[in-house]
Write a protein that holds these residues in place. Structure first.
Motif, PDB file in Angstrom:
ATOM      1  N   ILE A   1       4.593  -3.279  -5.529  1.00  0.00           N
ATOM      2  CA  ILE A   1       4.840  -4.495  -4.755  1.00  0.00           C
ATOM      3  C   ILE A   1       4.832  -4.208  -3.261  1.00  0.00           C
ATOM      4  O   ILE A   1       4.444  -5.036  -2.442  1.00  0.00           O
TER       5      ILE A   1
ATOM      6  N   SER B   1       1.368  -4.463  -1.851  1.00  0.00           N
ATOM      7  CA  SER B   1       0.649  -5.701  -2.148  1.00  0.00           C
ATOM      8  C   SER B   1       0.547  -6.577  -0.904  1.00  0.00           C
ATOM      9  O   SER B   1       1.515  -6.711  -0.149  1.00  0.00           O
TER      10      SER B   1
ATOM     11  N   LEU C   1       3.349 -11.199  -9.877  1.00  0.00           N
ATOM     12  CA  LEU C   1       3.776  -9.896  -9.356  1.00  0.00           C
ATOM     13  C   LEU C   1       4.867  -9.303 -10.237  1.00  0.00           C
ATOM     14  O   LEU C   1       5.685 -10.025 -10.808  1.00  0.00           O
ATOM     15  N   ASN C   2       4.888  -7.976 -10.319  1.00  0.00           N
ATOM     16  CA  ASN C   2       5.897  -7.251 -11.089  1.00  0.00           C
ATOM     17  C   ASN C   2       6.832  -6.539 -10.119  1.00  0.00           C
ATOM     18  O   ASN C   2       6.460  -5.546  -9.500  1.00  0.00           O
TER      19      ASN C   2
ATOM     20  N   LYS D   1      -0.462 -16.010  -7.823  1.00  0.00           N
ATOM     21  CA  LYS D   1      -0.409 -14.555  -7.938  1.00  0.00           C
ATOM     22  C   LYS D   1       0.845 -14.145  -8.704  1.00  0.00           C
ATOM     23  O   LYS D   1       1.963 -14.499  -8.318  1.00  0.00           O
TER      24      LYS D   1
ATOM     25  N   TRP E   1       0.733  -9.532  -0.885  1.00  0.00           N
ATOM     26  CA  TRP E   1       1.608 -10.667  -1.163  1.00  0.00           C
ATOM     27  C   TRP E   1       3.079 -10.323  -0.918  1.00  0.00           C
ATOM     28  O   TRP E   1       3.948 -11.144  -1.181  1.00  0.00           O
ATOM     29  N   TYR E   2       3.342  -9.106  -0.435  1.00  0.00           N
ATOM     30  CA  TYR E   2       4.733  -8.687  -0.221  1.00  0.00           C
ATOM     31  C   TYR E   2       5.425  -9.577   0.812  1.00  0.00           C
ATOM     32  O   TYR E   2       6.587  -9.938   0.657  1.00  0.00           O
TER      33      TYR E   2
END
Length: 275
Positions: A219, A222, A212-213, A210, A224-225
Protein backbone atom coordinates in the motif's frame (compact mmCIF):
# COMPACT_ATOMS: atom_id res chain seq x y z
CA UNK A 1 -45.81 -52.68 21.01
CA UNK A 2 -45.72 -52.67 24.80
CA UNK A 3 -42.36 -53.17 26.50
CA UNK A 4 -42.65 -55.83 29.22
CA UNK A 5 -42.69 -54.50 32.75
CA UNK A 6 -39.88 -56.80 33.76
CA UNK A 7 -37.34 -54.85 31.63
CA UNK A 8 -36.59 -51.65 33.67
CA UNK A 9 -32.90 -51.88 32.86
CA UNK A 10 -33.64 -52.03 29.15
CA UNK A 11 -35.89 -48.98 29.40
CA UNK A 12 -33.27 -46.94 31.22
CA UNK A 13 -30.58 -48.03 28.79
CA UNK A 14 -32.72 -47.10 25.80
CA UNK A 15 -33.54 -43.62 27.09
CA UNK A 16 -29.96 -42.94 28.21
CA UNK A 17 -28.63 -44.08 24.84
CA UNK A 18 -30.96 -41.77 22.93
CA UNK A 19 -30.01 -38.83 25.16
CA UNK A 20 -26.31 -39.57 24.73
CA UNK A 21 -26.64 -39.77 20.95
CA UNK A 22 -28.51 -36.47 20.90
CA UNK A 23 -25.79 -34.83 22.99
CA UNK A 24 -23.02 -36.17 20.76
CA UNK A 25 -24.87 -35.01 17.64
CA UNK A 26 -25.37 -31.54 19.08
CA UNK A 27 -21.74 -31.18 20.17
CA UNK A 28 -20.45 -32.34 16.78
CA UNK A 29 -22.75 -29.95 14.94
CA UNK A 30 -21.72 -27.00 17.09
CA UNK A 31 -18.01 -27.74 16.69
CA UNK A 32 -18.36 -28.03 12.91
CA UNK A 33 -20.05 -24.62 12.68
CA UNK A 34 -17.64 -22.73 14.96
CA UNK A 35 -14.70 -22.13 12.64
CA UNK A 36 -12.02 -19.84 14.06
CA UNK A 37 -11.82 -16.45 12.33
CA UNK A 38 -8.32 -15.11 11.86
CA UNK A 39 -7.93 -11.53 13.12
CA UNK A 40 -7.58 -8.72 10.62
CA UNK A 41 -5.22 -5.86 11.31
CA UNK A 42 -3.28 -3.33 9.34
CA UNK A 43 0.08 -4.34 7.81
CA UNK A 44 -0.35 -7.95 8.97
CA UNK A 45 1.91 -9.23 6.19
CA UNK A 46 4.94 -7.35 7.55
CA UNK A 47 6.45 -10.20 9.56
CA UNK A 48 9.60 -8.53 10.86
CA UNK A 49 11.65 -5.34 10.78
CA UNK A 50 12.06 -4.23 7.19
CA UNK A 51 12.55 -1.23 4.89
CA UNK A 52 10.08 -0.46 2.14
CA UNK A 53 11.51 0.96 -1.07
CA UNK A 54 9.68 3.05 -3.64
CA UNK A 55 7.53 4.94 -1.14
CA UNK A 56 5.11 7.40 -2.77
CA UNK A 57 6.54 10.94 -2.77
CA UNK A 58 4.89 12.88 0.05
CA UNK A 59 5.95 16.21 -1.46
CA UNK A 60 3.54 16.04 -4.39
CA UNK A 61 1.36 19.16 -4.32
CA UNK A 62 -2.19 19.44 -5.56
CA UNK A 63 -2.97 21.97 -8.27
CA UNK A 64 -5.81 24.44 -7.78
CA UNK A 65 -8.71 23.73 -10.14
CA UNK A 66 -11.73 25.63 -11.37
CA UNK A 67 -14.57 25.69 -8.82
CA UNK A 68 -12.16 25.10 -5.95
CA UNK A 69 -12.87 27.16 -2.86
CA UNK A 70 -9.88 28.87 -1.21
CA UNK A 71 -9.40 30.28 2.27
CA UNK A 72 -7.14 33.35 2.28
CA UNK A 73 -5.80 35.36 5.19
CA UNK A 74 -3.33 38.27 5.06
CA UNK A 75 -1.12 39.74 7.78
CA UNK A 76 1.65 42.35 7.64
CA UNK A 77 3.26 45.20 9.57
CA UNK A 78 0.26 47.36 8.63
CA UNK A 79 -2.56 46.02 10.86
CA UNK A 80 -5.02 48.66 9.70
CA UNK A 81 -4.48 47.73 6.06
CA UNK A 82 -4.61 44.02 6.94
CA UNK A 83 -8.06 44.56 8.40
CA UNK A 84 -9.24 46.16 5.16
CA UNK A 85 -7.97 43.27 3.04
CA UNK A 86 -9.36 40.57 5.32
CA UNK A 87 -12.65 42.42 5.75
CA UNK A 88 -13.01 42.72 1.99
CA UNK A 89 -12.18 39.03 1.65
CA UNK A 90 -14.78 38.12 4.23
CA UNK A 91 -17.42 40.08 2.31
CA UNK A 92 -16.42 38.68 -1.05
CA UNK A 93 -16.02 35.16 0.29
CA UNK A 94 -19.74 34.80 0.85
CA UNK A 95 -20.11 34.41 -2.88
CA UNK A 96 -18.73 30.89 -2.73
CA UNK A 97 -19.87 27.96 -0.64
CA UNK A 98 -18.65 24.37 -0.89
CA UNK A 99 -20.46 21.04 -0.72
CA UNK A 100 -18.58 20.45 2.53
CA UNK A 101 -20.02 23.62 4.04
CA UNK A 102 -16.90 25.78 3.84
CA UNK A 103 -16.89 29.44 2.76
CA UNK A 104 -14.07 31.07 0.81
CA UNK A 105 -12.87 32.40 -2.53
CA UNK A 106 -14.49 30.48 -5.38
CA UNK A 107 -12.20 29.93 -8.37
CA UNK A 108 -14.24 30.94 -11.40
CA UNK A 109 -14.76 28.93 -14.56
CA UNK A 110 -11.99 31.08 -16.05
CA UNK A 111 -9.64 29.99 -13.23
CA UNK A 112 -9.51 33.36 -11.40
CA UNK A 113 -10.25 34.90 -8.02
CA UNK A 114 -10.96 38.58 -7.33
CA UNK A 115 -8.92 40.19 -4.53
CA UNK A 116 -9.19 43.65 -2.96
CA UNK A 117 -6.91 46.14 -4.79
CA UNK A 118 -5.31 43.39 -6.87
CA UNK A 119 -8.40 42.69 -8.94
CA UNK A 120 -8.56 39.50 -10.97
CA UNK A 121 -5.81 37.00 -10.08
CA UNK A 122 -5.39 33.77 -12.12
CA UNK A 123 -4.81 30.80 -9.79
CA UNK A 124 -6.01 27.67 -11.62
CA UNK A 125 -3.14 25.28 -12.27
CA UNK A 126 -1.04 26.70 -9.43
CA UNK A 127 -0.26 25.05 -6.10
CA UNK A 128 -1.16 26.64 -2.77
CA UNK A 129 2.48 27.52 -2.25
CA UNK A 130 2.69 29.21 -5.65
CA UNK A 131 -0.43 31.27 -4.94
CA UNK A 132 0.97 32.26 -1.54
CA UNK A 133 4.26 33.43 -3.08
CA UNK A 134 2.47 35.24 -5.91
CA UNK A 135 0.11 37.14 -3.60
CA UNK A 136 2.85 38.09 -1.17
CA UNK A 137 4.79 39.58 -4.08
CA UNK A 138 1.76 41.34 -5.60
CA UNK A 139 0.81 42.86 -2.22
CA UNK A 140 4.20 44.49 -1.62
CA UNK A 141 3.10 47.86 -3.07
CA UNK A 142 0.20 47.94 -0.56
CA UNK A 143 1.53 46.18 2.56
CA UNK A 144 4.83 45.95 4.41
CA UNK A 145 6.17 42.40 4.63
CA UNK A 146 2.86 40.74 3.80
CA UNK A 147 2.28 37.12 4.80
CA UNK A 148 -0.48 35.17 3.03
CA UNK A 149 -1.97 31.87 4.18
CA UNK A 150 -3.87 29.83 1.60
CA UNK A 151 -5.79 26.59 2.11
CA UNK A 152 -8.56 24.61 0.45
CA UNK A 153 -12.07 25.20 1.81
CA UNK A 154 -14.03 22.62 -0.19
CA UNK A 155 -11.72 19.63 -0.32
CA UNK A 156 -13.27 16.59 1.34
CA UNK A 157 -13.39 12.83 1.13
CA UNK A 158 -16.32 10.53 1.89
CA UNK A 159 -15.84 7.53 4.18
CA UNK A 160 -18.38 4.69 4.05
CA UNK A 161 -18.87 1.04 4.87
CA UNK A 162 -17.42 -0.79 7.87
CA UNK A 163 -15.33 2.16 9.06
CA UNK A 164 -15.86 3.77 12.45
CA UNK A 165 -18.48 6.15 11.07
CA UNK A 166 -19.74 7.15 7.64
CA UNK A 167 -18.95 10.82 7.10
CA UNK A 168 -17.65 13.57 4.90
CA UNK A 169 -14.17 14.47 6.11
CA UNK A 170 -12.87 17.97 5.33
CA UNK A 171 -9.29 18.07 4.04
CA UNK A 172 -7.95 21.64 4.11
CA UNK A 173 -4.34 20.44 3.74
CA UNK A 174 -2.57 19.48 0.54
CA UNK A 175 -3.49 15.82 0.86
CA UNK A 176 -4.34 13.04 3.26
CA UNK A 177 -3.17 9.45 3.24
CA UNK A 178 -5.55 6.53 3.24
CA UNK A 179 -4.19 5.47 6.66
CA UNK A 180 -4.78 8.92 8.17
CA UNK A 181 -8.33 8.99 6.80
CA UNK A 182 -9.13 5.65 8.41
CA UNK A 183 -7.62 6.78 11.70
CA UNK A 184 -9.80 9.92 11.69
CA UNK A 185 -12.94 7.93 10.92
CA UNK A 186 -12.45 5.54 13.85
CA UNK A 187 -11.63 1.84 14.06
CA UNK A 188 -12.80 -0.64 11.46
CA UNK A 189 -15.79 -2.65 12.72
CA UNK A 190 -15.58 -6.35 13.54
CA UNK A 191 -17.41 -7.15 10.31
CA UNK A 192 -15.00 -5.13 8.16
CA UNK A 193 -11.95 -6.44 6.33
CA UNK A 194 -8.72 -4.59 5.72
CA UNK A 195 -7.98 -6.92 2.82
CA UNK A 196 -10.57 -5.18 0.65
CA UNK A 197 -10.67 -1.40 1.06
CA UNK A 198 -12.03 0.35 -2.03
CA UNK A 199 -11.30 3.86 -3.29
CA UNK A 200 -13.70 5.42 -5.80
CA UNK A 201 -12.24 8.33 -7.76
CA UNK A 202 -13.66 10.52 -10.50
CA UNK A 203 -11.21 11.30 -13.29
CA UNK A 204 -12.14 13.11 -16.50
CA UNK A 205 -15.81 12.28 -16.13
CA UNK A 206 -15.19 8.57 -15.42
CA UNK A 207 -15.37 6.63 -12.14
CA UNK A 208 -12.37 4.53 -11.15
CA UNK A 209 -12.71 1.72 -8.60
CA UNK A 210 -9.55 0.48 -6.88
CA UNK A 211 -9.46 -2.38 -4.36
CA UNK A 212 -6.56 -2.21 -1.88
CA UNK A 213 -5.19 -4.62 0.73
CA UNK A 214 -4.15 -2.74 3.86
CA UNK A 215 -2.71 -5.88 5.41
CA UNK A 216 0.03 -5.77 2.79
CA UNK A 217 2.95 -3.33 2.83
CA UNK A 218 2.55 -2.69 -0.91
CA UNK A 219 0.00 0.00 0.00
CA UNK A 220 2.91 2.34 0.71
CA UNK A 221 4.08 2.17 -2.91
CA UNK A 222 0.60 2.44 -4.41
CA UNK A 223 -0.33 5.65 -6.29
CA UNK A 224 -3.64 5.37 -4.40
CA UNK A 225 -1.95 5.77 -1.00
CA UNK A 226 -2.74 9.51 -0.99
CA UNK A 227 -6.40 10.32 -1.45
CA UNK A 228 -7.60 13.07 -3.73
CA UNK A 229 -10.44 15.55 -3.20
CA UNK A 230 -13.92 13.97 -3.50
CA UNK A 231 -12.52 10.43 -3.27
CA UNK A 232 -14.89 7.90 -1.69
CA UNK A 233 -13.26 5.46 0.73
CA UNK A 234 -15.24 2.25 1.35
CA UNK A 235 -14.27 -0.38 3.93
CA UNK A 236 -15.93 -3.50 2.58
CA UNK A 237 -17.50 -6.16 4.84
CA UNK A 238 -15.93 -9.57 5.39
CA UNK A 239 -18.66 -11.50 3.57
CA UNK A 240 -17.28 -14.91 4.51
CA UNK A 241 -17.26 -14.05 8.22
CA UNK A 242 -20.75 -12.53 8.11
CA UNK A 243 -22.12 -15.57 6.26
CA UNK A 244 -20.42 -17.94 8.70
CA UNK A 245 -21.86 -16.11 11.70
CA UNK A 246 -25.35 -16.13 10.15
CA UNK A 247 -25.06 -19.84 9.43
CA UNK A 248 -23.86 -20.54 12.97
CA UNK A 249 -26.82 -18.60 14.44
CA UNK A 250 -29.24 -20.48 12.20
CA UNK A 251 -27.72 -23.85 13.12
CA UNK A 252 -27.89 -23.02 16.83
CA UNK A 253 -31.58 -22.24 16.48
CA UNK A 254 -32.19 -25.50 14.59
CA UNK A 255 -30.19 -27.53 17.12
CA UNK A 256 -32.00 -25.91 20.04
CA UNK A 257 -35.36 -26.73 18.45
CA UNK A 258 -34.22 -30.30 17.76
CA UNK A 259 -33.06 -30.86 21.36
CA UNK A 260 -36.30 -29.38 22.74
CA UNK A 261 -38.45 -31.64 20.55
CA UNK A 262 -36.25 -34.64 21.40
CA UNK A 263 -36.49 -33.94 25.14
CA UNK A 264 -40.30 -33.68 24.98
CA UNK A 265 -40.43 -36.90 22.94
CA UNK A 266 -38.28 -38.72 25.48
CA UNK A 267 -40.44 -37.51 28.38
CA UNK A 268 -43.61 -38.65 26.65
CA UNK A 269 -41.98 -41.98 25.70
CA UNK A 270 -40.78 -42.53 29.26
CA UNK A 271 -44.29 -42.02 30.62
CA UNK A 272 -45.76 -44.38 28.09
CA UNK A 273 -43.21 -47.05 28.95
CA UNK A 274 -43.84 -46.70 32.68
CA UNK A 275 -47.54 -47.43 32.29
Amino acid sequence: MEIPAFCPFAKRTFITGVQLMAGIFLAAALLSSCAITKPTYIFKDIKKDTTIQGFIDSNIELKIQKEDLLNLSISSLNPAEDALFNSAMGTMATGGKSDAGGIGYLVTSEGNINIHKLGIVPVAGLTLKQVKNKLEKDLLPYLKDPIVNVSFANHFITIMGEAGSSQKLNVPTEKISLIDALALSGRVTNNGTLQDVMVIRETDGAKQFKHLNLENASIFTSPWYYLQPKDILVVNPNEEKIYREARRTRNLQLYTTFVSVLSITLIVLDRIIKR
